[in-house]
Design a protein around this motif. Structure first.
Motif, short mmCIF file in Angstrom:
data_model
loop_
_atom_site.label_atom_id
_atom_site.label_comp_id
_atom_site.label_asym_id
_atom_site.label_seq_id
_atom_site.Cartn_x
_atom_site.Cartn_y
_atom_site.Cartn_z
N ASP A 153 0.76 -1.23 -0.01
CA ASP A 153 0.04 0.03 0.13
C ASP A 153 0.81 1.26 0.06
OD1 ASP A 153 -2.65 -1.31 0.11
OD2 ASP A 153 -2.69 -1.46 1.98
N CYS A 154 1.86 1.11 0.81
CA CYS A 154 2.76 2.40 0.91
C CYS A 154 3.65 2.65 -0.47
CB CYS A 154 3.81 2.64 2.03
SG CYS A 154 3.09 2.59 3.69
N ASP A 155 3.93 1.62 -1.18
CA ASP A 155 4.59 1.78 -2.38
C ASP A 155 3.64 2.23 -3.30
OD1 ASP A 155 6.84 0.81 -1.57
OD2 ASP A 155 6.67 -1.21 -2.13
N ARG A 156 2.23 2.01 -3.16
CA ARG A 156 1.17 2.57 -3.94
C ARG A 156 0.69 3.99 -4.00
NH1 ARG A 156 -3.09 0.29 -3.41
NH2 ARG A 156 -4.31 1.12 -5.27
N GLY A 157 1.28 4.53 -2.76
CA GLY A 157 0.96 5.91 -2.40
C GLY A 157 -0.10 6.10 -1.53
N VAL A 158 -0.43 5.14 -0.86
CA VAL A 158 -1.68 5.18 0.18
C VAL A 158 -0.94 6.00 1.24
CG1 VAL A 158 -3.13 3.95 1.63
CG2 VAL A 158 -2.81 3.15 -0.52
N ASN A 159 -1.70 6.92 2.00
CA ASN A 159 -1.29 7.62 2.96
C ASN A 159 -1.83 7.01 4.37
OD1 ASN A 159 -0.23 9.64 4.55
ND2 ASN A 159 -1.83 11.12 4.36
N VAL A 160 -0.99 6.54 5.07
CA VAL A 160 -1.42 5.88 6.20
C VAL A 160 -0.88 6.92 7.33
CG1 VAL A 160 -1.14 3.58 7.73
CG2 VAL A 160 -1.38 3.52 5.23
N ILE A 161 -1.83 6.92 8.28
CA ILE A 161 -1.35 7.72 9.60
C ILE A 161 -1.93 6.64 10.79
CG2 ILE A 161 -1.51 9.84 10.91
CD1 ILE A 161 -2.09 11.30 8.26
N CYS A 162 -0.99 6.25 11.56
CA CYS A 162 -1.42 5.20 12.45
C CYS A 162 -2.43 5.72 13.42
CB CYS A 162 -0.22 5.13 13.60
SG CYS A 162 -0.36 3.70 14.52
N SER A 163 -2.32 7.09 14.16
CA SER A 163 -3.46 7.33 14.82
C SER A 163 -4.73 7.51 14.43
CB SER A 163 -3.15 8.88 15.60
OG SER A 163 -2.80 9.76 14.60
N HIS A 164 -4.79 7.52 12.93
CA HIS A 164 -6.16 7.89 12.21
C HIS A 164 -6.50 6.62 11.78
CE1 HIS A 164 -4.76 12.24 10.79
NE2 HIS A 164 -5.31 12.22 12.07
N ASN A 165 -5.66 5.73 11.59
CA ASN A 165 -6.10 4.36 10.83
C ASN A 165 -6.20 3.25 11.81
OD1 ASN A 165 -4.07 5.60 8.44
ND2 ASN A 165 -6.08 4.86 7.89
N CYS A 166 -5.47 3.11 12.80
CA CYS A 166 -5.38 1.85 13.68
C CYS A 166 -6.76 1.61 14.23
CB CYS A 166 -4.38 2.21 14.80
SG CYS A 166 -3.99 0.71 15.82
N PHE A 167 -7.61 2.30 15.04
CA PHE A 167 -8.82 2.19 15.60
C PHE A 167 -9.82 1.43 14.47
CE2 PHE A 167 -13.22 2.97 16.99
CZ PHE A 167 -12.99 2.54 18.22
N ALA A 168 -9.68 2.12 13.21
CA ALA A 168 -10.78 1.47 12.17
C ALA A 168 -10.36 0.33 11.61
CB ALA A 168 -10.72 2.62 11.16
N GLU A 169 -9.02 0.05 11.81
CA GLU A 169 -8.52 -1.21 11.12
C GLU A 169 -8.78 -2.32 12.40
OE1 GLU A 169 -6.18 -4.31 9.63
OE2 GLU A 169 -7.08 -2.85 8.75
N CYS A 170 -8.49 -1.86 13.55
CA CYS A 170 -8.67 -2.95 14.61
C CYS A 170 -10.27 -3.49 14.88
CB CYS A 170 -8.27 -2.22 15.99
SG CYS A 170 -8.24 -3.09 17.37
N THR A 171 -11.42 -2.33 14.50
CA THR A 171 -12.76 -2.81 14.70
C THR A 171 -13.37 -3.25 13.48
OG1 THR A 171 -13.02 -0.50 14.59
CG2 THR A 171 -12.79 -1.11 16.88
N THR A 172 -12.97 -3.52 12.53
CA THR A 172 -13.33 -3.94 11.24
C THR A 172 -14.32 -5.13 11.45
OG1 THR A 172 -11.50 -2.94 9.92
CG2 THR A 172 -13.08 -4.54 8.90
N THR A 173 -13.77 -6.09 12.27
CA THR A 173 -14.75 -7.29 12.14
C THR A 173 -15.56 -7.27 13.69
OG1 THR A 173 -12.73 -8.25 13.29
CG2 THR A 173 -13.14 -8.74 10.81
N ARG A 174 -15.43 -6.09 14.37
CA ARG A 174 -16.12 -6.07 15.78
C ARG A 174 -17.37 -6.58 15.61
NH1 ARG A 174 -16.46 -0.33 17.03
NH2 ARG A 174 -18.18 -0.81 15.36
N ASP A 175 -18.49 -5.93 14.72
CA ASP A 175 -19.72 -6.15 14.83
C ASP A 175 -19.94 -7.61 14.73
OD1 ASP A 175 -20.40 -3.49 15.51
OD2 ASP A 175 -20.89 -3.09 13.32
N ALA A 176 -19.46 -8.15 13.51
CA ALA A 176 -19.60 -9.72 13.01
C ALA A 176 -19.18 -10.60 14.61
CB ALA A 176 -18.57 -10.18 11.89
#
Length: 285
Positions: A93-116
Motif C-alpha cells: 500500500d505504501c509503495d502505491r502511495g496510500v497515506n497511512v497515519i497510525c493514529s487515524h487508521n489503527c482504530f478503524a483497522e482494529c474494529t473492522t470485524t467487531r460487529d460480526a
C-alpha cells in the motif's frame, strides 16, 4: 461576579460540532472516545436520577476503565501471522502511495470485524464496548510516530491492531467477571452527583459525573469542540466550572481562537476506508 454552582438547576448541553481527535479518548473525560457520540448533556436533579437508573448506560465507561485493569493479565503479544500479513500489505500500500497515519487508521483497522464477532455474544453491546476500549488502548500504545513515513505509521498500526486482536478474548473474559460491579459503582457515583454537579451523558451513555465535569468540558473545548450552556447573564468557563448565574438563555463556549476544527481525522478515516477494506480482503484470501 458571584460564582454559581457548575450546573445549578439547568442542563448544560455539549454540542460536538467538530471531529474529535483520532487518539483513544479525552483523558479528563475518563478516556472516553467521543467520535460517534452526540447529544451530550449534563443532567441534574430528577432528570439525572432517571438517567442513572439503567445499568446499560455505563458500558462505554466501564469498558474503558477495565481495559487497564485486565491488562495486568492480558499480556499476549501480537501473533506473527497477523503482523506478517499486515506488514506485507503495508509495503504494498505504501509503495502505491496510500497515506497511512497510525493514529487515524489503527482504530478503524482494529474494529473492522467487531460487529460480526460480537453478533453472537450474550451481550453484544458490552462486547462491542470492550472491543472498542481494547483497540483504543493498544492503538494508542503503539501509535507513537508523528513525523515518520507511511511504512513506519503502518507498522505501528499493525502492532496496535494485532496486539488488541491477540488479547481480545482475554479482555472479554476478564471484564465479564467484574463488569457488573463496575456498572453498579458508576450508578452509585451518578446518583450521588445528581443533587450536586450532575452527570454527563452522550446519546444516553454515561460519561462522567460530579466534580470531574468542569475539567472534562474544558478538555473538550481544547480539542475544538463547542459547548453550549443554558445560562443567564455574563458567564465565563474557568478551570472549576462556570462563573455566573445559570438560569434561562443560552451562552456558547467556543474553542480557543486560532484552533482549527478537527475535521481532518474524519477525512483521513474516509480516505483510509478503501485501504482497510483492501487489506481485509487480501488477508482473507
Amino acid at each position: 461576579m458571584q460564582r454559581a454552582c457548575f450546573l445549578g438547576l439547568a442542563a448544560i448541553v455539549a454540542c460536538l460540532t467538530a471531529a474529535l481527535p483520532a487518539s483513544a479518548g479525552v483523558e479528563e473525560c475518563g478516556n472516553i472516545r467521543f467520535d460517534g457520540l452526540s447529544n451530550c448533556e449534563v443532567r441534574v436533579t430528577a432528570e439525572c436520577s432517571a438517567g442513572c437508573s439503567e445499568l446499560g448506560i455505563y458500558k462505554t465507561a466501564c469498558a474503558t476503565k477495565l481495559v487497564p485493569v485486565c491488562k495486568t493479565e492480558c499480556t499476549l503479544s501480537a501473533e506473527a501471522t497477523c503482523t506478517d500479513n499486515c506488514t506485507t500489505q503495508c509495503k504494498t500500500d505504501c509503495d502505491r502511495g496510500v497515506n497511512v497515519i497510525c493514529s487515524h487508521n489503527c482504530f478503524a483497522e482494529c474494529t473492522t470485524t467487531r460487529d460480526a464477532e460480537c453478533a453472537g455474544a450474550t451481550d453484544a453491546s458490552q462486547c462491542a464496548a470492550t472491543w472498542d476500549a481494547n483497540c483504543d488502548a493498544e492503538c494508542d500504545a503503539q501509535c507513537v510516530t508523528v513525523d515518520g513515513g507511511c511504512y513506519q505509521h503502518c507498522i505501528e498500526c499493525c502492532g496496535g491492531s494485532c496486539t488488541a486482536d491477540a488479547n481480545m478474548d482475554c479482555q472479554t473474559t476478564c471484564q465479564d467477571e467484574i463488569f457488573e460491579d463496575c456498572e453498579h459503582e458508576f450508578r452509585a457515583n451518578c446518583n450521588a452527583s445528581c443533587s450536586g454537579d450532575g452527570a454527563l451523558f452522550c446519546d444516553g451513555k454515561y460519561i462522567i459525573s460530579g466534580s470531574q465535569i468542569p475539567a472534562c468540558v474544558n478538555a473538550l473545548l481544547a480539542q475544538g469542540i463547542s459547548v453550549e450552556a443554558e445560562v443567564k447573564g455574563e458567564v465565563t468557563l474557568g478551570p472549576d466550572g462556570i462563573d455566573g448565574d445559570i438560569a434561562a438563555g443560552v451562552c456558547a463556549f467556543s474553542p480557543p481562537a486560532g484552533r482549527a476544527p478537527l475535521a481532518a481525522p474524519f477525512a483521513a478515516l474516509a480516505a483510509a476506508a478503501g485501504w482497510i477494506a483492501r487489506r481485509r480482503r487480501r488477508s482473507a484470501r
